[in-house]
Design a protein around this motif. Structure first.
Motif, PDB file in Angstrom:
ATOM      1  N   ILE A   4     -88.184 -36.729 -87.398  1.00 58.93           N
ATOM      2  CA  ILE A   4     -86.912 -36.969 -88.067  1.00 58.93           C
ATOM      3  C   ILE A   4     -86.504 -35.697 -88.809  1.00 58.93           C
ATOM      4  O   ILE A   4     -87.353 -35.012 -89.398  1.00 58.93           O
ATOM      5  N   GLY A   5     -85.232 -35.359 -88.736  1.00 59.33           N
ATOM      6  CA  GLY A   5     -84.723 -34.168 -89.400  1.00 59.33           C
ATOM      7  C   GLY A   5     -83.540 -34.505 -90.278  1.00 59.33           C
ATOM      8  O   GLY A   5     -82.721 -35.375 -89.941  1.00 59.33           O
ATOM      9  N   PHE A   6     -83.439 -33.814 -91.403  1.00 60.31           N
ATOM     10  CA  PHE A   6     -82.341 -34.021 -92.350  1.00 60.31           C
ATOM     11  C   PHE A   6     -81.600 -32.710 -92.572  1.00 60.31           C
ATOM     12  O   PHE A   6     -82.213 -31.644 -92.657  1.00 60.31           O
ATOM     13  N   ASP A   7     -80.291 -32.807 -92.675  1.00 58.77           N
ATOM     14  CA  ASP A   7     -79.452 -31.662 -93.010  1.00 58.77           C
ATOM     15  C   ASP A   7     -78.636 -32.051 -94.237  1.00 58.77           C
ATOM     16  O   ASP A   7     -77.664 -32.798 -94.139  1.00 58.77           O
ATOM     17  N   LEU A   8     -79.068 -31.556 -95.393  1.00 56.12           N
ATOM     18  CA  LEU A   8     -78.427 -31.873 -96.666  1.00 56.12           C
ATOM     19  C   LEU A   8     -77.301 -30.883 -96.917  1.00 56.12           C
ATOM     20  O   LEU A   8     -77.543 -29.726 -97.257  1.00 56.12           O
ATOM     21  N   GLY A   9     -76.060 -31.323 -96.719  1.00 57.02           N
ATOM     22  CA  GLY A   9     -74.905 -30.492 -96.997  1.00 57.02           C
ATOM     23  C   GLY A   9     -74.288 -30.856 -98.328  1.00 57.02           C
ATOM     24  O   GLY A   9     -74.768 -31.755 -99.030  1.00 57.02           O
ATOM     25  N   SER A  10     -73.213 -30.190 -98.678  1.00 55.00           N
ATOM     26  CA  SER A  10     -72.531 -30.525 -99.927  1.00 55.00           C
ATOM     27  C   SER A  10     -71.518 -31.654 -99.739  1.00 55.00           C
ATOM     28  O   SER A  10     -71.065 -32.251-100.711  1.00 55.00           O
ATOM     29  N   SER A  11     -71.176 -31.954 -98.478  1.00 54.42           N
ATOM     30  CA  SER A  11     -70.226 -33.033 -98.230  1.00 54.42           C
ATOM     31  C   SER A  11     -70.905 -34.293 -97.705  1.00 54.42           C
ATOM     32  O   SER A  11     -70.405 -35.400 -97.914  1.00 54.42           O
ATOM     33  N   SER A  12     -72.050 -34.149 -97.028  1.00 50.41           N
ATOM     34  CA  SER A  12     -72.739 -35.325 -96.491  1.00 50.41           C
ATOM     35  C   SER A  12     -74.175 -34.964 -96.116  1.00 50.41           C
ATOM     36  O   SER A  12     -74.558 -33.794 -96.083  1.00 50.41           O
ATOM     37  N   VAL A  28     -77.965 -39.288 -84.149  1.00 53.34           N
ATOM     38  CA  VAL A  28     -77.639 -38.616 -85.411  1.00 53.34           C
ATOM     39  C   VAL A  28     -76.736 -39.539 -86.214  1.00 53.34           C
ATOM     40  O   VAL A  28     -75.800 -40.126 -85.664  1.00 53.34           O
ATOM     41  N   VAL A  29     -77.017 -39.674 -87.508  1.00 57.18           N
ATOM     42  CA  VAL A  29     -76.163 -40.469 -88.391  1.00 57.18           C
ATOM     43  C   VAL A  29     -75.742 -39.615 -89.580  1.00 57.18           C
ATOM     44  O   VAL A  29     -76.372 -38.603 -89.888  1.00 57.18           O
ATOM     45  N   GLN A  30     -74.686 -40.048 -90.239  1.00 57.51           N
ATOM     46  CA  GLN A  30     -74.170 -39.342 -91.411  1.00 57.51           C
ATOM     47  C   GLN A  30     -74.039 -40.312 -92.570  1.00 57.51           C
ATOM     48  O   GLN A  30     -73.570 -41.434 -92.408  1.00 57.51           O
ATOM     49  N   GLU A  31     -74.454 -39.872 -93.746  1.00 51.83           N
ATOM     50  CA  GLU A  31     -74.280 -40.636 -94.973  1.00 51.83           C
ATOM     51  C   GLU A  31     -73.823 -39.693 -96.073  1.00 51.83           C
ATOM     52  O   GLU A  31     -74.378 -38.601 -96.198  1.00 51.83           O
ATOM     53  N   PRO A  32     -72.874 -40.086 -96.892  1.00 51.36           N
ATOM     54  CA  PRO A  32     -72.025 -41.259 -96.713  1.00 51.36           C
ATOM     55  C   PRO A  32     -71.005 -41.009 -95.607  1.00 51.36           C
ATOM     56  O   PRO A  32     -70.901 -39.884 -95.110  1.00 51.36           O
ATOM     57  N   LYS A  33     -70.292 -42.046 -95.242  1.00 52.91           N
ATOM     58  CA  LYS A  33     -69.286 -41.892 -94.175  1.00 52.91           C
ATOM     59  C   LYS A  33     -68.113 -41.041 -94.648  1.00 52.91           C
ATOM     60  O   LYS A  33     -67.470 -40.362 -93.866  1.00 52.91           O
ATOM     61  N   THR A  34     -67.822 -41.103 -95.945  1.00 50.41           N
ATOM     62  CA  THR A  34     -66.835 -40.199 -96.549  1.00 50.41           C
ATOM     63  C   THR A  34     -67.596 -39.099 -97.284  1.00 50.41           C
ATOM     64  O   THR A  34     -68.822 -39.127 -97.356  1.00 50.41           O
ATOM     65  N   GLU A  35     -66.878 -38.136 -97.838  1.00 47.48           N
ATOM     66  CA  GLU A  35     -67.544 -36.997 -98.468  1.00 47.48           C
ATOM     67  C   GLU A  35     -68.233 -37.393 -99.775  1.00 47.48           C
ATOM     68  O   GLU A  35     -67.756 -38.236-100.527  1.00 47.48           O
ATOM     69  N   MET A  36     -69.393 -36.743-100.029  1.00 49.24           N
ATOM     70  CA  MET A  36     -70.072 -36.923-101.302  1.00 49.24           C
ATOM     71  C   MET A  36     -69.213 -36.358-102.429  1.00 49.24           C
ATOM     72  O   MET A  36     -68.460 -35.402-102.231  1.00 49.24           O
ATOM     73  N   SER A  37     -69.356 -36.942-103.592  1.00 48.23           N
ATOM     74  CA  SER A  37     -68.583 -36.473-104.736  1.00 48.23           C
ATOM     75  C   SER A  37     -69.152 -35.156-105.268  1.00 48.23           C
ATOM     76  O   SER A  37     -70.334 -34.848-105.097  1.00 48.23           O
ATOM     77  N   GLU A  52     -78.254 -38.604-106.003  1.00 47.46           N
ATOM     78  CA  GLU A  52     -77.327 -39.066-104.979  1.00 47.46           C
ATOM     79  C   GLU A  52     -77.770 -38.593-103.596  1.00 47.46           C
ATOM     80  O   GLU A  52     -77.661 -39.321-102.615  1.00 47.46           O
ATOM     81  N   TRP A  53     -78.250 -37.346-103.517  1.00 46.12           N
ATOM     82  CA  TRP A  53     -78.756 -36.851-102.225  1.00 46.12           C
ATOM     83  C   TRP A  53     -79.846 -37.782-101.711  1.00 46.12           C
ATOM     84  O   TRP A  53     -79.857 -38.163-100.544  1.00 46.12           O
ATOM     85  N   TRP A  54     -80.780 -38.114-102.609  1.00 47.81           N
ATOM     86  CA  TRP A  54     -81.920 -38.943-102.203  1.00 47.81           C
ATOM     87  C   TRP A  54     -81.450 -40.332-101.763  1.00 47.81           C
ATOM     88  O   TRP A  54     -81.947 -40.878-100.769  1.00 47.81           O
ATOM     89  N   LYS A  55     -80.502 -40.896-102.483  1.00 51.13           N
ATOM     90  CA  LYS A  55     -79.976 -42.211-102.116  1.00 51.13           C
ATOM     91  C   LYS A  55     -79.416 -42.186-100.696  1.00 51.13           C
ATOM     92  O   LYS A  55     -79.683 -43.094 -99.890  1.00 51.13           O
ATOM     93  N   HIS A  56     -78.675 -41.126-100.352  1.00 50.86           N
ATOM     94  CA  HIS A  56     -78.075 -41.038 -99.018  1.00 50.86           C
ATOM     95  C   HIS A  56     -79.126 -40.736 -97.952  1.00 50.86           C
ATOM     96  O   HIS A  56     -78.994 -41.192 -96.800  1.00 50.86           O
ATOM     97  N   LYS A  99     -77.361 -32.070-113.612  1.00 55.49           N
ATOM     98  CA  LYS A  99     -76.880 -32.047-112.234  1.00 55.49           C
ATOM     99  C   LYS A  99     -77.235 -30.715-111.587  1.00 55.49           C
ATOM    100  O   LYS A  99     -77.393 -29.698-112.265  1.00 55.49           O
ATOM    101  N   SER A 100     -77.340 -30.720-110.278  1.00 58.22           N
ATOM    102  CA  SER A 100     -77.607 -29.472-109.562  1.00 58.22           C
ATOM    103  C   SER A 100     -76.375 -28.580-109.587  1.00 58.22           C
ATOM    104  O   SER A 100     -75.253 -29.029-109.330  1.00 58.22           O
ATOM    105  N   ILE A 101     -76.576 -27.294-109.893  1.00 56.76           N
ATOM    106  CA  ILE A 101     -75.515 -26.295-109.750  1.00 56.76           C
ATOM    107  C   ILE A 101     -75.585 -25.818-108.305  1.00 56.76           C
ATOM    108  O   ILE A 101     -76.565 -25.183-107.907  1.00 56.76           O
ATOM    109  N   ILE A 102     -74.596 -26.148-107.491  1.00 53.61           N
ATOM    110  CA  ILE A 102     -74.727 -25.963-106.042  1.00 53.61           C
ATOM    111  C   ILE A 102     -74.164 -24.615-105.591  1.00 53.61           C
ATOM    112  O   ILE A 102     -73.665 -23.816-106.387  1.00 53.61           O
ATOM    113  N   TRP A 103     -74.244 -24.372-104.301  1.00 49.15           N
ATOM    114  CA  TRP A 103     -74.016 -23.046-103.713  1.00 49.15           C
ATOM    115  C   TRP A 103     -72.643 -22.468-104.041  1.00 49.15           C
ATOM    116  O   TRP A 103     -72.494 -21.271-104.263  1.00 49.15           O
ATOM    117  N   CYS A 104     -71.599 -23.325-104.069  1.00 50.92           N
ATOM    118  CA  CYS A 104     -70.232 -22.817-104.231  1.00 50.92           C
ATOM    119  C   CYS A 104     -69.811 -22.702-105.690  1.00 50.92           C
ATOM    120  O   CYS A 104     -68.661 -22.376-105.970  1.00 50.92           O
TER     121      CYS A 104
END
Length: 494
Positions: A4-12, A28-37, A52-56, A99-104
């Motif tokens: 199993i592989g995971f790709d943790l993006g900033s939107s999903s 392949v599945v995507q969570e959430p179906k809409t963009e993460m906040s 939130e990442w872990w929940k998804h 909260k995580s200070i993310i890439w952007c």
């Protein structure tokens, strides 16, 4: 049996199952179906909750198992890809302190600039291969200066993928590749960059234990099983940032191998054995997934902010219904767009232009002769020219291109875009239909080091087509020179 592989993006979050025996993608599945906040308390800030990442992640596992009728005991290994340069700070109980200070997030830009000036360009380039810039180390310094109560409670810092691995296993560790993306790695001494930590006044005990990128990093524990529904004892075999992982997904490992992506922004990621930091203010240099001091493999990453976002803007603002319609309109216009020229730099400051923000420019438009097909072609050509311009920078930093591979994404679906790049760099471009999550899942099988078989899995399962350079380069060269002339007029007058 599956990885199993995971790709943790900033939107999903994307999660993939691959069959171990064949490398074939099962789903392949995507969570959430809409963009993460994403939280932006100030302009230029961007934060997300690690919880939130872990929940998804857990939701994606449940979705995959149910959809494809797979049991927890059939999943034999985990691979993790994640958004680069993020900062997660945890206390001794492993709970995030903020909260995580993310890439952007750009709050640490000035901190990085000052560090580069004070440490010196020569030392930064030869040891870090980069300016400290707005990367994870500088973000940690920002927390130390602005949130001392948080910093003083911190037990370890982690990158986003490290946090996900921790939630599975209750083990905190990281990789050399990960530390290099945060600008924590001293390539000259092949150790943690103590001199940068000392400069920033960062406690060295905050650095996690280092494990190999490929290998037994940790295993799912009882709590990880309870929350994720993956079986306790399932090994985590792989972890890498999204751009090195995208390169891995395209079988890009060796000097001369180049990976390209053409989404909202564009990326050219070239592998080299050279520890040159000559273009460290315009090009990022990270330890690639297969980096070792004895066999150095550096990923030179050149980012182009103004790529697909420009073509999407045209789609939204021209009277057209689809990208296919735009591409067809563009095909009716000759190479060079009858002189119409577009500079695609309207998505913020461009690092490869020395952080200049010049905007998108549409020039040489004749209102009597030119139509929207000319604008569509000029846009595609302008984005392609920006890729070629970036590759010229990489070549000046010692990169040789032997093979170029790209994902089957928006821009590379366009014949005009792909043919223009292929012809100007005089190189075939191989197109593959894969994702970061699939690559991460397959990479779980590389703990045994069989890279040759991995390449065959990619070729057999994912290859779509190959764009060949045209023999008649003259019109492309003329159009590119015209584009560069327009760009230089702006760069030289500001």
């Amino acid at each position: 049996m599956y990885y199993i592989g995971f790709d943790l993006g900033s939107s999903s979050i994307k999660a993939a199952l691959v069959e171990i025996s064949t490398g074939k993608s099962i789903g392949v599945v995507q969570e959430p179906k809409t963009e993460m906040s994403m939280l932006a308390l100030k302009n230029g800030w961007a934060e997300q909750k690690p919880e939130e990442w872990w929940k998804h992640i857990c939701k994606a596992i449940e979705n995959l198992k149910k959809t494809y009728n797979v049991s927890r005991t059939q999943i034999k290994g985990i691979g993790i890809s994640y958004q680069m340069h993020g900062l997660v700070l945890v206390d001794k109980e492993g709970k995030p302190l903020r909260k995580s200070i993310i890439w952007c997030d750009s709050r640490a830009v000035e901190i990085g600039k000052e560090a580069f000036a004070n440490i010196g360009s020569e030392k930064s380039s030869s040891h870090l291969l980069n300016s400290p810039a707005n990367f994870t180390a500088s973000k940690l310094k920002w927390v130390k200066d602005n949130e001392p109560e948080v910093y003083n409670k911190a037990y370890k810092f982690m990158l986003p993928g490290d946090y996900i691995a921790y939630r599975f296993s209750n083990k905190i560790n990281t990789t050399i590749s990960g530390l290099s993306e945060g600008i924590f790695w001293d390539f000259k001494n092949d150790t943690v960059a103590d001199f940068l930590l000392d400069y920033y006044g960062i406690d060295k005990s905050l650095v996690p234990e280092i494990v190999d990128t490929f290998g037994l990093q940790s295993v799912v524990d009882e709590k990880g099983e309870e929350e994720s529904t993956l079986a306790a004892g399932t090994p985590i075999f792989y972890r890498a940032g999204d751009q090195p992982n995208n390169a891995l997904s395209l079988n890009v490992f060796n000097p001369g191998d180049v990976a390209a992506t053409g989404g909202t922004s564009g990326v050219v990621y070239a592998v080299t054995e050279s520890l040159s930091g000559k273009e460290s203010t315009r090009v990022n240099n990270f330890a690639h997934v297969n980096y070792k001091k004895s066999v150095p493999r550096i990923g030179k990453l050149l980012n182009i902010n103004g790529a697909g976002i420009q073509y999407r803007w045209l789609l939204n603002n021209l009277s057209v219904d689809s990208y296919d319609e735009m591409n067809q309109l563009a095909l009716n216009v000759p190479v060079g767009s009858d002189g119409v020229c577009m500079l695609p730099f309207g998505n913020g400051a461009e690092r490869m232009l020395n952080n200049r923000e010049i905007g998108t420019r549409l020039v040489n438009l004749n209102l009597n002769n030119h139509q929207k097909g000319h604008v569509c072609r000029a846009a595609l050509e302008g984005i392609a020219f920006s890729f070629v311009y970036g590759m010229d920078i990489l070549k000046s930093d010692g990169i040789d291109i032997n093979v170029m591979r790209a994902g089957n994404d928006n821009l590379f679906r366009s014949e005009i875009f792909a043919n223009t790049v292929a012809t100007l760099i005089n190189q075939e471009i191989e197109i593959y239909n894969t994702t970061g999550a699939i690559g991460a899942a397959r990479a779980a099988g590389l703990h045994e080091g069989d890279f040759e078989s991995y390449g065959k899995l990619v070729e057999d399962n994912d290859h779509v087509m190959t764009f060949m350079p045209f023999k008649d380069k003259a019109p492309y060269l003329k159009a590119y020179e015209n584009w560069k002339k327009e760009l230089n007029l702006i760069l030289n007058n500001k």
